[in-house]
Design a protein around this motif. Structure first.
Motif, PDB file in Angstrom:
ATOM      1  N   ARG A 252       0.862  -1.245  -0.004  1.00 51.79           N
ATOM      2  CA  ARG A 252      -0.127   0.084  -0.113  1.00 51.79           C
ATOM      3  C   ARG A 252       0.777   1.353   0.069  1.00 51.79           C
ATOM      4  O   ARG A 252       0.664   2.307  -0.527  1.00 51.79           O
TER       5      ARG A 252
ATOM      6  N   SER B 240       0.859   4.058  -2.834  1.00 54.18           N
ATOM      7  CA  SER B 240       0.658   5.484  -2.356  1.00 54.18           C
ATOM      8  C   SER B 240       1.981   6.607  -2.962  1.00 54.18           C
ATOM      9  O   SER B 240       1.378   7.630  -3.248  1.00 54.18           O
ATOM     10  N   ARG B 241       2.993   5.740  -2.856  1.00 52.15           N
ATOM     11  CA  ARG B 241       4.021   6.637  -3.713  1.00 52.15           C
ATOM     12  C   ARG B 241       3.932   7.017  -4.914  1.00 52.15           C
ATOM     13  O   ARG B 241       4.106   8.002  -5.612  1.00 52.15           O
TER      14      ARG B 241
ATOM     15  N   LEU C 173       0.735   7.235  -6.244  1.00 54.63           N
ATOM     16  CA  LEU C 173      -0.209   7.959  -6.543  1.00 54.63           C
ATOM     17  C   LEU C 173       0.056   9.741  -6.178  1.00 54.63           C
ATOM     18  O   LEU C 173      -0.297  10.557  -6.678  1.00 54.63           O
ATOM     19  N   GLU C 174       1.147   9.616  -5.300  1.00 54.54           N
ATOM     20  CA  GLU C 174       1.531  10.909  -4.825  1.00 54.54           C
ATOM     21  C   GLU C 174       2.281  11.638  -5.966  1.00 54.54           C
ATOM     22  O   GLU C 174       2.054  12.827  -6.183  1.00 54.54           O
ATOM     23  N   GLY C 175       2.847  10.980  -6.600  1.00 52.76           N
ATOM     24  CA  GLY C 175       3.799  11.290  -7.780  1.00 52.76           C
ATOM     25  C   GLY C 175       2.890  11.764  -8.976  1.00 52.76           C
ATOM     26  O   GLY C 175       3.046  12.894  -9.393  1.00 52.76           O
TER      27      GLY C 175
ATOM     28  N   GLN D  24      10.612   9.782 -12.636  1.00 51.41           N
ATOM     29  CA  GLN D  24      10.559  10.024 -11.076  1.00 51.41           C
ATOM     30  C   GLN D  24       9.860   9.091 -10.203  1.00 51.41           C
ATOM     31  O   GLN D  24      10.032   8.660  -9.162  1.00 51.41           O
ATOM     32  N   ILE D  25       8.438   8.954 -10.727  1.00 57.43           N
ATOM     33  CA  ILE D  25       7.659   7.928  -9.975  1.00 57.43           C
ATOM     34  C   ILE D  25       8.120   6.537  -9.784  1.00 57.43           C
ATOM     35  O   ILE D  25       8.249   5.856  -8.855  1.00 57.43           O
TER      36      ILE D  25
ATOM     37  N   ALA E 266      10.922   6.674  -7.402  1.00 58.73           N
ATOM     38  CA  ALA E 266      10.428   6.759  -5.968  1.00 58.73           C
ATOM     39  C   ALA E 266       9.754   5.437  -5.499  1.00 58.73           C
ATOM     40  O   ALA E 266      10.266   4.976  -4.234  1.00 58.73           O
TER      41      ALA E 266
ATOM     42  N   ARG F  66      12.726   3.105  -4.925  1.00 52.68           N
ATOM     43  CA  ARG F  66      13.684   3.477  -3.584  1.00 52.68           C
ATOM     44  C   ARG F  66      12.700   3.005  -2.313  1.00 52.68           C
ATOM     45  O   ARG F  66      13.211   2.594  -1.554  1.00 52.68           O
TER      46      ARG F  66
ATOM     47  N   GLU G 176       6.787   2.095   7.599  1.00 49.36           N
ATOM     48  CA  GLU G 176       6.746   3.156   6.498  1.00 49.36           C
ATOM     49  C   GLU G 176       7.470   4.512   7.001  1.00 49.36           C
ATOM     50  O   GLU G 176       8.400   5.250   6.234  1.00 49.36           O
ATOM     51  N   ALA G 177       7.307   4.823   8.363  1.00 53.46           N
ATOM     52  CA  ALA G 177       7.979   5.705   8.756  1.00 53.46           C
ATOM     53  C   ALA G 177       9.470   5.651   8.904  1.00 53.46           C
ATOM     54  O   ALA G 177      10.279   6.507   8.436  1.00 53.46           O
TER      55      ALA G 177
ATOM     56  N   SER H 239      10.948   6.274   5.478  1.00 57.67           N
ATOM     57  CA  SER H 239      10.937   7.655   5.363  1.00 57.67           C
ATOM     58  C   SER H 239      12.309   8.264   5.625  1.00 57.67           C
ATOM     59  O   SER H 239      12.848   8.956   5.224  1.00 57.67           O
TER      60      SER H 239
ATOM     61  N   ALA I 289      15.500   9.823   3.690  1.00 60.75           N
ATOM     62  CA  ALA I 289      15.783  11.161   4.079  1.00 60.75           C
ATOM     63  C   ALA I 289      17.227  11.205   4.375  1.00 60.75           C
ATOM     64  O   ALA I 289      18.041  12.280   4.327  1.00 60.75           O
TER      65      ALA I 289
ATOM     66  N   ALA J 132      13.215  12.369  10.671  1.00 66.91           N
ATOM     67  CA  ALA J 132      12.945  12.528   9.093  1.00 66.91           C
ATOM     68  C   ALA J 132      12.908  14.196   9.066  1.00 66.91           C
ATOM     69  O   ALA J 132      13.666  14.551   7.828  1.00 66.91           O
TER      70      ALA J 132
END
Lengths: 421, 222
Positions: free
Chosen positions: B69, B73-74, B76-78, B87-88, B91, B94, B115-116, B119, B123, B150
């Protein structure tokens, strides 16, 4: 060079290179200094000289103040060529429409005269379309001084602009602007002039006996209504370190108001950024006459270096847009039920506020206005961590203030919310 | 892809009605875990090659027991931010690597924590630094710590100093409120012109007393 002029120039140059305090610099101040060879030919007085052109710009949420000027170094003397101070005040966007008031005070110095001053004020109605385009129309008045044959001028203008691409596009960003500007003013001419037969002809507003200084023989003079319109197109393209702009225009009007050498014009400029502050610049072309300023049409060429301090984006839309994030406060409050949270945002002077995040599958959700600057939205959020972005009036997505943020990997930032258990 | 899988299941249900119950349960669970239709439609804004890569990365995540998920989400964000296909794809790849690394270093944690942690790695944190957060009392979550970490890295706090500060508070038993208070003070100092590293150093000196107070509390839970 005169010591005083040198001191002023040195101070301006130094100020450009000294970074402003971080927070101030990040949003408010940008400046440039152009230095290079500038060649101009107006058919009478060709000239080539070293030219310095400093400029500053201060951006505030609803105002922009800028100043720029140019000076030539000629035979060890610094000759001021022109200068202008401008202010633009922008109202909040209401129902997608914004009003802008623009004021300018400028001085232009021509080699053959003492120079002319002008003050002009203009208002515009601007309808931006999601910051990717827009149209505007407006009007104002320009009052020239020391241009003996010109009254104040009524100015009407309108235009459209559109932007293609964005910062992540391989082909960069292109901005196309088309403008139409109409000038209407009266000229006072002596009947003894060679052009008098035309100037005091049918279009004459009134033939008036006068003892004006203009009419050195003490004869009659007439006041004639003059009018011309400029249509101009400008293409600006930014891709990587390269910025290019090209413009072309055509002047409508009868032969009395528009000289043949000002019927059409075109010019182009190119800037290659060597790093964030230094660029090579070059350009050339033809400029039309500026009757309100008493300046003739001229061809020009230039090449030189530009030193810039521009923490804000180098590219600017053709009509100033408020680009500073106006969100004052962002809060996540408990909702009506345990699984609901209320997003509360305080931002004034905008028509629409959206949020999106992983909680909405990155689809924009529009907040509901609850007060003058209060916007709210209830969203289902169970305990956990969420990413969130906010935007106003369809502008760029930004991380909300007051919460941790991180880079989103797409050349922007994203806010992080932790909903506790 | 998930839609196709569900369609196949429905088709097999028609052929073998006697086996209705099992496919129904499997199909329902698949549909429940599938992204909503709007999100599915959004993914079709990617070019076919990039969409294929996203599907493959999601399958890999699912096979590894990672929260796919987060990867979806990454993407969809892109798309929402009008990022390029390249880039998507970068991402989501990564994110898969970060999730794998985080799982290896942290062990069994919740999807949110994983997920955190991903991130934080993206970072700029080092995987071995993340491993220091593996041991945790039951009921305690690293979410706030990772979020603040982060943020510090994004603001330009030197990586070693950011890790050192977050790790110290974590080991001292600091609660979410202390992490948030530290973040609030540091970001305020940075906005007033202090360098990120100096701001953190100054504020972390003030924090241990408060952290020690909560460190004395017994861990929650049995």
């Amino acid at each position: 060079m005169d010591d005083r002029k040198f001191t002023i120039l040195a101070t301006l140059s130094f100020a450009l290179l000294v970074p402003a305090p971080r927070e101030l610099a990040a949003q408010l101040v940008s400046g440039r200094l152009e230095a290079g060879q500038y060649t101009v030919s107006d058919g009478v007085l060709p000239a080539s000289a070293l030219r310095f052109a400093p400029s500053f710009q201060f951006d505030l949420p609803h105002a922009q103040i800028s100043a720029r000027g140019a000076a030539f170094l000629s035979e060890q003397n610094l000759q001021i060529a022109d200068g202008i101070v401008s202010g633009t005040f922008t109202t909040p966007t209401v129902y997608g429409v914004r009003a802008e008031m623009i004021g300018n005070a400028s001085r232009a110095v021509d080699e053959r005269s003492l120079g002319s001053d002008q003050v002009d004020v203009q208002t515009r109605i601007h309808v931006p379309f999601r910051q990717a385009g827009g149209l505007w129309f407006g009007g104002g008045v320009a009052k020239p001084w020391r241009v003996a044959v010109i009254s104040s001028a009524d100015v009407l203008d309108g235009g459209v602009w559109g932007k293609l691409g964005d910062g992540t596009s391989k082909f960069g960003v292109a901005t196309l602007t088309a403008t139409f500007t109409n000038f209407s003013f009266s000229k006072v001419a002596s009947v003894r002039d060679s052009s008098t037969a035309l100037s005091c002809g049918a279009a004459t507003v009134g033939a008036l006996p006068t003892t004006s200084a203009l009419d050195d023989a003490g004869g009659t003079a007439c006041e004639r209504q003059s009018r011309f319109s400029d249509m101009e197109g400008v293409l600006r393209w930014e891709v990587g370190p390269l910025e290019m702009s090209a413009q072309a225009g055509y002047r409508l009007g009868d032969s009395y108001d528009v000289t043949p050498d000002s019927r059409h014009w075109s010019s182009a400029h190119a800037t290659v950024w060597l790093n964030e502050r230094v660029a090579i610049i070059g350009g050339g072309g033809r400029q039309p006459a500026l009757p309100l300023r008493g300046l003739p049409a001229r061809s020009f060429g230039m090449a030189g270096l530009e030193i810039a301090y521009s923490p804000v984006s180098r590219g600017a839309p053709p009509v100033a847009l408020p680009h500073i994030m106006l969100v004052k406060k962002f809060e996540m409050q408990p909702g009506n039920t345990p699984d609901m949270r209320k997003i509360v945002i305080r931002v004034g002077g905008v028509e629409r506020v959206d949020v999106m995040g992983d909680f909405s599958d990155w689809s924009p959700l529009t907040l509901v206005r609850r007060g003058r600057d209060l916007w709210e939205l209830n969203v289902p959020l169970s305990p956990g961590m969420y990413h969130i972005n906010v935007r106003t009036d369809g502008g760029p997505w930004m991380a909300p203030p007051g919460i941790p943020t991180m880079h989103d990997g797409f050349a922007g930032d994203v806010g992080l919310i932790v909903v506790p258990k | 892809m998930i839609r196709l899988t569900a369609a196949r299941l429905l088709s097999s249900m028609r052929r073998a009605p006697h086996a209705l119950v099992v496919p129904l349960v499997v199909g329902a669970s698949l549909l429940l875990s599938a992204p909503p239709a709007a999100a599915q439609d959004a993914i079709f804004k990617l070019d076919p090659a990039s969409r294929n890569v996203v599907d493959l990365v999601m399958d890999s995540a699912m096979a590894a027991g990672l929260p796919n998920r987060s990867i979806f989400s990454r993407a969809l964000e892109g798309i929402a931010k009008k990022a390029s296909n390249r880039q998507i794809v970068d991402a989501v790849r990564r994110r898969l690597v970060s999730l794998r690394t985080a799982r290896a270093r942290l062990g069994g944690v919740s999807d949110d924590e994983l997920e955190a942690a991903a991130s934080v790695l993206e970072a700029g944190a080092k995987p071995e630094e993340l491993a220091r957060f593996r041991a945790r009392p039951q009921g305690r979550t690293q979410l706030e710590a990772f979020t603040v970490w982060a943020d510090f890295l994004a603001r330009g706090v030197p990586k070693d100093e950011a890790f050192s500060a977050i790790n110290k508070l974590w080991q001292d038993g600091a609660d979410d409120a202390i992490f948030h208070s530290l973040w609030n003070n540091v970001q305020s100092d940075i906005l007033q012109g202090l360098s990120p590293g100096t701001a953190l150093q100054n504020r972390i000196r003030e924090t241990p007393q408060r952290a020690t107070a909560s460190a004395g509390k017994p861990p929650e839970g049995p």
